[in-house]
Design an enzyme around this catalytic site. Structure first.
Site, PDB file in Angstrom:
ATOM      1  N   GLY A  21       0.657  -1.290   0.300  1.00 23.30           N
ATOM      2  CA  GLY A  21       0.069   0.060   0.354  1.00 23.30           C
ATOM      3  C   GLY A  21       0.797   1.382  -0.539  1.00 23.30           C
ATOM      4  O   GLY A  21       0.421   2.491  -0.949  1.00 23.30           O
ATOM      5  N   ARG A  44       1.126  11.037  -8.327  1.00 30.15           N
ATOM      6  CA  ARG A  44       0.226  11.405  -7.461  1.00 30.15           C
ATOM      7  C   ARG A  44       1.449  10.785  -6.191  1.00 30.15           C
ATOM      8  O   ARG A  44       0.940  10.622  -5.363  1.00 30.15           O
ATOM      9  CB  ARG A  44      -1.059  10.382  -7.300  1.00 30.15           C
ATOM     10  N   ARG A  88      -0.914  -8.725  -3.001  1.00 26.49           N
ATOM     11  CA  ARG A  88      -0.840  -7.757  -2.400  1.00 26.49           C
ATOM     12  C   ARG A  88       0.124  -8.241  -1.240  1.00 26.49           C
ATOM     13  O   ARG A  88       0.272  -9.089  -0.622  1.00 26.49           O
ATOM     14  CB  ARG A  88      -2.146  -7.387  -1.928  1.00 26.49           C
ATOM     15  N   GLY A  90       1.077  -6.567   2.509  1.00 25.39           N
ATOM     16  CA  GLY A  90       0.517  -5.284   3.393  1.00 25.39           C
ATOM     17  C   GLY A  90       0.582  -6.101   4.673  1.00 25.39           C
ATOM     18  O   GLY A  90       1.254  -7.240   5.402  1.00 25.39           O
ATOM     19  N   ASP A 208      -0.399  -5.104  14.277  1.00 27.61           N
ATOM     20  CA  ASP A 208      -1.140  -5.137  14.792  1.00 27.61           C
ATOM     21  C   ASP A 208      -1.867  -6.166  15.573  1.00 27.61           C
ATOM     22  O   ASP A 208      -2.544  -6.951  15.217  1.00 27.61           O
ATOM     23  CB  ASP A 208      -2.235  -3.898  15.156  1.00 27.61           C
TER      24      ASP A 208
END
Length: 242
Positions: A21, A44, A88, A90, A208
């Site tokens: 991400g 961006r 992905r 992440g 977490d």
């Protein structure tokens, strides 16, 4: 080919892409995991690089946060740049006590409370699943690590649009149904791959824990994901060369 969010030329991306991400995480993967990596897009501030991994072409492109963002980048990669597979890499929050900080979760499926997939086929609740061959290759790659490094768990995750919303009862029910972790992108990626004829997988580092007051620091979130990246990259190139 320039899309609204990617400035690369046709052929700049490899058929297989790692997708963190965080743009800084993408840059770190390019610098420490890929060989001969070159920047191919930075619209961006979302950076994409292409290089090789163990001699096989491989790209990395940041996705930003959440299902809308990952859906945009994955759609453009599959539809306009000839990308075949996206993995992905992440972070996620562990749900059961058996999943600890720095552990890795290979997400075979992604439940979600997001309304995004409900707009794809009216009246249908889509099943958000990883590509079977990539998930199998990731499981085999994880097994080669033996007993060293972070533990690896294989099973479903929960994708949500909410980061701070407190929902202990929901996590209890998800755990009762075998859900390993919560994150914000996998279901969107899996739905996009299904719609675009691509392949997808999410390999997540637990940063977490939703039941315990435990969390990695911001610096650790950027750097302590090597095991997940190795598993994901190995899965991608294994399927490419097999």
């Amino acid at each position: 080919m320039v899309t609204p969010h990617i400035s690369a030329a046709v052929g700049d991306f490899a058929p297989d892409v790692l997708m963190p991400g965080d743009p800084r995480r993408a840059r770190r993967i390019a610098e420490t995991v890929l060989e001969d990596a070159r920047l191919v897009t930075d619209v961006r501030g979302i950076e994409g690089y292409t290089g090789t991994y163990r001699g096989v072409p491989l790209s990395v492109l940041a996705s930003g946060m959440g299902m809308p963002s990952v859906t945009i980048y994955a759609t453009e990669l599959f539809r306009h740049y000839g990308v075949r597979s996206i993995a992905r890499v992440g972070t996620a929050g562990g749900i059961p006590a058996s999943v600890g900080l720095r552990d890795v979760v290979v997400a075979t499926a992604a439940h979600t409370d997001s309304a995004m997939s409900g707009h794809r086929i009216d009246g249908t609740h889509l099943s958000h699943v990883a590509s079977f061959d990539l998930a199998g290759a990731a499981a085999r790659a994880a097994a080669t690590g033996g007993g060293t490094g972070p533990r690896v768990h294989i099973g479903p995750v929960f994708t949500t649009d909410h980061f701070y919303l407190e929902r202990p009862a929901l996590f209890e029910r998800l755990e009762a149904h075998g859900t390993l972790a919560v994150e914000m992108e996998a279901a969107g990626l899996y739905a996009t791959a299904a719609a675009e004829g691509g392949r997808a997988l999410a390999v997540l580092t637990v940063s977490d824990h939703v039941r315990r007051a435990e969390a990695l620091t911001p610096a650790e979130r950027e750097t302590e994901f090597d095991r997940a990246v190795t598993i994901a990259a190995t899965a991608l190139i294994t399927e490419t060369t097999s």
